[in-house]
Scaffold this active site. Sequence first.
Site, PDB file in Angstrom:
ATOM      1  N   ASP A  42      33.609 204.131 116.764  1.00  0.00           N
ATOM      2  CA  ASP A  42      33.993 205.175 117.745  1.00  0.00           C
ATOM      3  C   ASP A  42      33.925 204.667 119.186  1.00  0.00           C
ATOM      4  OD1 ASP A  42      31.170 205.302 117.774  1.00  0.00           O
ATOM      5  OD2 ASP A  42      31.081 207.505 117.666  1.00  0.00           O
ATOM      6  N   ALA A 139      17.863 211.195 109.662  1.00  0.00           N
ATOM      7  CA  ALA A 139      18.372 210.863 108.329  1.00  0.00           C
ATOM      8  C   ALA A 139      19.793 210.330 108.385  1.00  0.00           C
ATOM      9  CB  ALA A 139      18.314 212.106 107.435  1.00  0.00           C
ATOM     10  N   SER A 142      23.047 213.284 111.909  1.00  0.00           N
ATOM     11  CA  SER A 142      23.395 213.774 113.229  1.00  0.00           C
ATOM     12  C   SER A 142      22.805 215.133 113.576  1.00  0.00           C
ATOM     13  CB  SER A 142      24.909 213.808 113.384  1.00  0.00           C
ATOM     14  OG  SER A 142      25.175 213.458 114.692  1.00  0.00           O
ATOM     15  N   SER A 144      21.151 215.571 116.089  1.00  0.00           N
ATOM     16  CA  SER A 144      21.286 215.728 117.539  1.00  0.00           C
ATOM     17  C   SER A 144      22.628 216.365 117.888  1.00  0.00           C
ATOM     18  CB  SER A 144      21.111 214.389 118.258  1.00  0.00           C
ATOM     19  OG  SER A 144      22.022 213.445 117.764  1.00  0.00           O
ATOM     20  N   ASP A 188      30.154 212.121 116.263  1.00  0.00           N
ATOM     21  CA  ASP A 188      29.283 213.141 115.681  1.00  0.00           C
ATOM     22  C   ASP A 188      29.589 214.520 116.249  1.00  0.00           C
ATOM     23  OD1 ASP A 188      28.214 210.866 114.623  1.00  0.00           O
ATOM     24  OD2 ASP A 188      26.399 210.901 115.849  1.00  0.00           O
TER      25      ASP A 188
HETATM   26  C1  GLA Z   1      25.686 207.330 115.653  1.00  0.00           C
HETATM   27  C2  GLA Z   1      26.450 207.659 116.934  1.00  0.00           C
HETATM   28  C3  GLA Z   1      27.950 207.717 116.695  1.00  0.00           C
HETATM   29  C4  GLA Z   1      28.440 206.474 115.974  1.00  0.00           C
HETATM   30  C5  GLA Z   1      27.562 206.159 114.768  1.00  0.00           C
HETATM   31  C6  GLA Z   1      27.910 204.859 114.123  1.00  0.00           C
HETATM   32  O1  GLA Z   1      25.816 208.369 114.735  1.00  0.00           O
HETATM   33  O2  GLA Z   1      26.017 208.903 117.442  1.00  0.00           O
HETATM   34  O3  GLA Z   1      28.615 207.892 117.928  1.00  0.00           O
HETATM   35  O4  GLA Z   1      28.519 205.375 116.846  1.00  0.00           O
HETATM   36  O5  GLA Z   1      26.179 206.125 115.102  1.00  0.00           O
HETATM   37  O6  GLA Z   1      29.159 204.927 113.559  1.00  0.00           O
END
Ligand code: GLA
Length: 405
Positions: A42, A139, A142, A144, A188
């Site tokens: 990303d 975990a 995401s 957050s 995310d």
């Molecule tokens: C975390 C980051 C995302 C992405 C992933 C890896 O989840 O928040 O932006 O970079 O790692 O793909």
Amino acid sequence: MTVTDESLVTAVTRRFSSAFGAAPAGVWSAPGRVNLIGEHTDYNEGFVLPFAIGARTAVAAARRDDGVLRVSSAQYPDEIVTVPLSGAVPGAVSGWAAYPVGVAWALGVRARGQGNGLPGPDQRSGISLCIDSRVPEGAGLSSSAALECAVASALNDLWGTGAGRTELARACQRAENEAVGAPTGIMDQYASLFGEDGGAVFLDCRTVTGESVPLDLAGAGLTILLADTGERHVNSDGGYASRRASCERAARALGVPALRDATLAGLDRAGTALDDETLRRARHIITENERVTETVRALRAGALAGDPGEVGRLLTASHASMRDDFEITTPALDLAAATAIGAGAFGARMTGGGFGGSVLVLVDSRRSETVGDAITGAFAKAGLTVPTLRSVTPSRGARRDAGMS
Ligand code: GLA
């Protein structure tokens, strides 16, 4: 059809009333996400294919008239954080409260910065927020983004900011980058806002435009199993940032705006301009972008029902690339992925930022228990804490669950 866990909405409403002595104006929620494929692509302006999951974070909220932001959380019950909105800036608070405070800041700055007539920070009222979450932290799911997007949805409605979902995703990413200090991409937040039942989100991170890709697991007799190793990671420590720095170095050495524009042939031509480690980091991004577009093509061609092994092989190749080239897996993640494949899964890969978290397993639903048992057995035999297993399905993104009608 996904509905927000009733008990979560009830619990957060009750908690709000007891913390603030009045009913909330509404409840908003946003889900965690699993990334099917496309890791660390990303922030290289490449492609990702995440989907929102059923586990959500809910926020009960109401305006206040004293210009203060007050935040309470069921996960951190010992404190209510209080910040004047005028002082809700990066660095004002640390820990869990940096997320909601950062979102309030980013949404206000964004509205004002665009000169679009939306309310800037000084026109906003104070806000009381109460948070409760079913998304496990660390975990790789995401938690957050779920928190940020639930808060952003609440503030957007309560302030009448009028921001669209893409704008909310950008504000949430900015909060995470600048207020929390994690140099993450936009995947995310985008997935948490745009997720839908029965589909994954194919996102072009350069243009920040997404398309839905069908992912009818039940219809194809498939299960996506998540094995959470229990190894916890944060994206604001060194590993994530150092991978990002390597990618930026590689793009500069290759003379491209971002690794999205690099090719394997270009990598060959670069010769010794890249040291071996930087070369392998770049190779992961280049091949991973290809695997994402291949997976999208396969899913659209009906591979899930026709030949799930085709998707599975792409997932497994992604894991190998993260293990050998990008070096963000751990022995426990590798063990979970290899055991799943050995026990008959179609494919398996670590999902998320890396250095811990969960492995995603694509498996025939009839074999899902056997594969889960094999992972549990392998971890027990290796003397590792047995992973938590859960199955996930694509679910709906951020929404308002109650109030503000
Ligand atoms: C975390 C980051 C995302 C992405 C992933 C890896 O989840 O928040 O932006 O970079 O790692 O793909």
